[in-house]
Design a protein around this motif. Structure first.
Motif, short mmCIF file in Angstrom:
data_model
loop_
_atom_site.label_atom_id
_atom_site.label_comp_id
_atom_site.label_asym_id
_atom_site.label_seq_id
_atom_site.Cartn_x
_atom_site.Cartn_y
_atom_site.Cartn_z
N PRO A 138 6.14 -4.14 -8.23
CA PRO A 138 7.60 -4.17 -8.09
C PRO A 138 8.35 -3.15 -8.95
CG PRO A 138 6.75 -6.40 -8.21
CD PRO A 138 5.60 -5.48 -8.52
N ASP A 139 7.72 -2.63 -10.00
CA ASP A 139 8.37 -1.64 -10.85
C ASP A 139 7.98 -0.20 -10.52
OD1 ASP A 139 9.97 -3.10 -13.07
OD2 ASP A 139 8.13 -4.25 -12.83
N GLY A 140 7.15 -0.02 -9.50
CA GLY A 140 6.77 1.33 -9.10
C GLY A 140 5.48 1.83 -9.71
N TYR A 141 4.78 1.00 -10.48
CA TYR A 141 3.49 1.41 -11.02
C TYR A 141 2.45 1.38 -9.90
CZ TYR A 141 5.48 0.48 -15.64
OH TYR A 141 6.26 0.47 -16.77
N TRP A 142 1.59 2.40 -9.87
CA TRP A 142 0.52 2.46 -8.88
C TRP A 142 -0.75 1.84 -9.46
CZ3 TRP A 142 0.03 7.28 -5.34
CH2 TRP A 142 1.23 7.49 -4.66
N LEU A 143 -1.46 1.09 -8.62
CA LEU A 143 -2.70 0.43 -8.99
C LEU A 143 -3.78 0.86 -8.00
CD1 LEU A 143 -0.91 -2.96 -9.33
CD2 LEU A 143 -1.55 -1.49 -11.23
N GLU A 144 -4.84 1.46 -8.49
CA GLU A 144 -5.91 1.96 -7.62
C GLU A 144 -6.87 0.83 -7.28
OE1 GLU A 144 -9.40 5.41 -7.61
OE2 GLU A 144 -8.15 5.11 -9.40
N ILE A 145 -7.25 0.76 -6.02
CA ILE A 145 -8.22 -0.22 -5.55
C ILE A 145 -9.49 0.54 -5.15
CG2 ILE A 145 -8.69 -2.11 -3.97
CD1 ILE A 145 -6.28 -2.59 -5.89
N VAL A 146 -10.59 0.15 -5.80
CA VAL A 146 -11.87 0.85 -5.65
C VAL A 146 -12.91 -0.18 -5.21
CG1 VAL A 146 -13.62 2.20 -6.88
CG2 VAL A 146 -11.21 2.39 -7.53
N PRO A 147 -13.72 0.15 -4.20
CA PRO A 147 -14.76 -0.81 -3.82
C PRO A 147 -15.82 -0.93 -4.90
CG PRO A 147 -15.02 1.24 -2.60
CD PRO A 147 -13.76 1.36 -3.39
N SER A 148 -16.30 -2.17 -5.10
CA SER A 148 -17.42 -2.36 -6.03
C SER A 148 -18.64 -1.69 -5.44
CB SER A 148 -17.70 -3.87 -6.20
OG SER A 148 -16.60 -4.50 -6.80
N LYS A 149 -19.47 -1.19 -6.29
CA LYS A 149 -20.66 -0.47 -5.80
C LYS A 149 -21.80 -1.43 -5.57
CE LYS A 149 -19.11 3.77 -7.39
NZ LYS A 149 -18.97 4.96 -6.87
N VAL A 206 0.87 -1.18 0.00
CA VAL A 206 0.00 0.00 0.00
C VAL A 206 0.91 1.23 0.00
CG1 VAL A 206 -1.73 1.33 1.29
CG2 VAL A 206 -1.88 -1.17 1.20
N CYS A 207 0.72 2.09 -1.00
CA CYS A 207 1.58 3.28 -1.10
C CYS A 207 0.81 4.58 -0.86
CB CYS A 207 2.28 3.31 -2.45
SG CYS A 207 1.16 3.29 -3.87
N PHE A 208 -0.52 4.53 -0.91
CA PHE A 208 -1.30 5.74 -0.66
C PHE A 208 -2.73 5.34 -0.32
CE2 PHE A 208 -4.05 9.27 -2.07
CZ PHE A 208 -3.51 10.29 -1.30
N GLU A 209 -3.24 5.95 0.74
CA GLU A 209 -4.64 5.74 1.12
C GLU A 209 -5.37 7.07 1.10
OE1 GLU A 209 -5.60 3.10 4.53
OE2 GLU A 209 -3.41 2.98 4.76
N ASN A 210 -6.61 7.05 0.62
CA ASN A 210 -7.46 8.22 0.64
C ASN A 210 -8.82 7.81 1.21
OD1 ASN A 210 -9.15 10.40 0.12
ND2 ASN A 210 -8.03 10.99 -1.72
N PRO A 211 -8.91 7.74 2.55
CA PRO A 211 -10.17 7.31 3.18
C PRO A 211 -11.35 8.20 2.81
CG PRO A 211 -8.37 7.34 4.77
CD PRO A 211 -7.86 7.99 3.52
N MET A 253 -12.06 9.51 -0.01
CA MET A 253 -12.58 9.07 -1.31
C MET A 253 -12.93 7.59 -1.30
SD MET A 253 -10.28 11.11 -4.10
CE MET A 253 -11.20 10.42 -5.46
N GLY A 254 -12.52 6.87 -0.24
CA GLY A 254 -12.81 5.45 -0.15
C GLY A 254 -11.99 4.60 -1.11
N ILE A 255 -10.74 5.01 -1.36
CA ILE A 255 -9.86 4.29 -2.27
C ILE A 255 -8.46 4.18 -1.65
CG2 ILE A 255 -11.09 5.04 -4.34
CD1 ILE A 255 -8.72 7.04 -4.78
N TYR A 256 -7.64 3.32 -2.25
CA TYR A 256 -6.21 3.30 -1.91
C TYR A 256 -5.46 2.80 -3.13
CZ TYR A 256 -6.54 -1.79 -1.06
OH TYR A 256 -6.74 -3.13 -1.19
N PHE A 257 -4.14 2.95 -3.08
CA PHE A 257 -3.28 2.51 -4.16
C PHE A 257 -2.25 1.53 -3.63
CE2 PHE A 257 -4.96 6.45 -5.70
CZ PHE A 257 -4.97 6.36 -7.09
N ILE A 258 -1.91 0.55 -4.48
CA ILE A 258 -0.79 -0.33 -4.19
C ILE A 258 0.26 -0.10 -5.26
CG2 ILE A 258 -2.17 -2.06 -2.99
CD1 ILE A 258 -2.16 -3.78 -5.50
N GLU A 259 1.50 -0.46 -4.92
CA GLU A 259 2.61 -0.25 -5.85
C GLU A 259 3.20 -1.60 -6.23
OE1 GLU A 259 6.78 2.30 -6.05
OE2 GLU A 259 5.47 2.48 -4.31
#
Length: 122
Positions: free
Chosen positions: A111-122, A96-101, A103-109
């Motif tokens: 191994p190459d440094g790309y960020w991937l956003e995790i969004v709850p299903s509606k 986990v590299c960034f959390e935004n409570p 907005m209800g999302i967070y990002f994971i990083e």
């Protein structure tokens, strides 16, 4: 004329490490692999088993260093059906590299440094 998504591509430095990460973190599975005849590159397509969208990981044999992402603000986003369990899992993985409570999302990083956003299903 109609265009539809085929895949997104990320270049990776260590293909095996990236494949392990995407399987563990997001449950993505290999759907297809293509190797250059001369061994200069490998393409691995990953799918989620639900949608037709694919993630293409490209490994280039002659790349001797990690890719420089600079101010790359591009990211991929993934819906998850159990947001809290996913966040707990990713925290245990240490990715986990960034959390935004708010907005209800967070990002994971990856191994190459790309960020991937995790969004709850509606």
């Amino acid at each position: 004329m109609k265009f539809t998504f085929a895949h997104n591509n990320l270049n990776v430095f260590d293909l095996e490490k990236s494949l392990a990460f995407y399987k563990e973190a997001l449950g993505l599975e290999i759907t297809e692999t293509k190797d250059a005849d001369d061994g200069s590159f490998t393409l691995v397509y990953l799918g989620d088993g639900t949608t037709p969208h694919l993630l293409e990981l490209t490994w280039i044999r002659d790349m001797k260093r990690h890719y420089e992402l600079g101010d790359n603000e591009i990211h991929l986003a993934f819906h998850v059906d159990d947001f809290n369990a996913a966040l707990e899992k990713h925290k245990k993985m240490g990715c986990v590299c960034f959390e935004n409570p708010a907005m209800g999302i967070y990002f994971i990083e990856d191994p190459d440094g790309y960020w991937l956003e995790i969004v709850p299903s509606k």
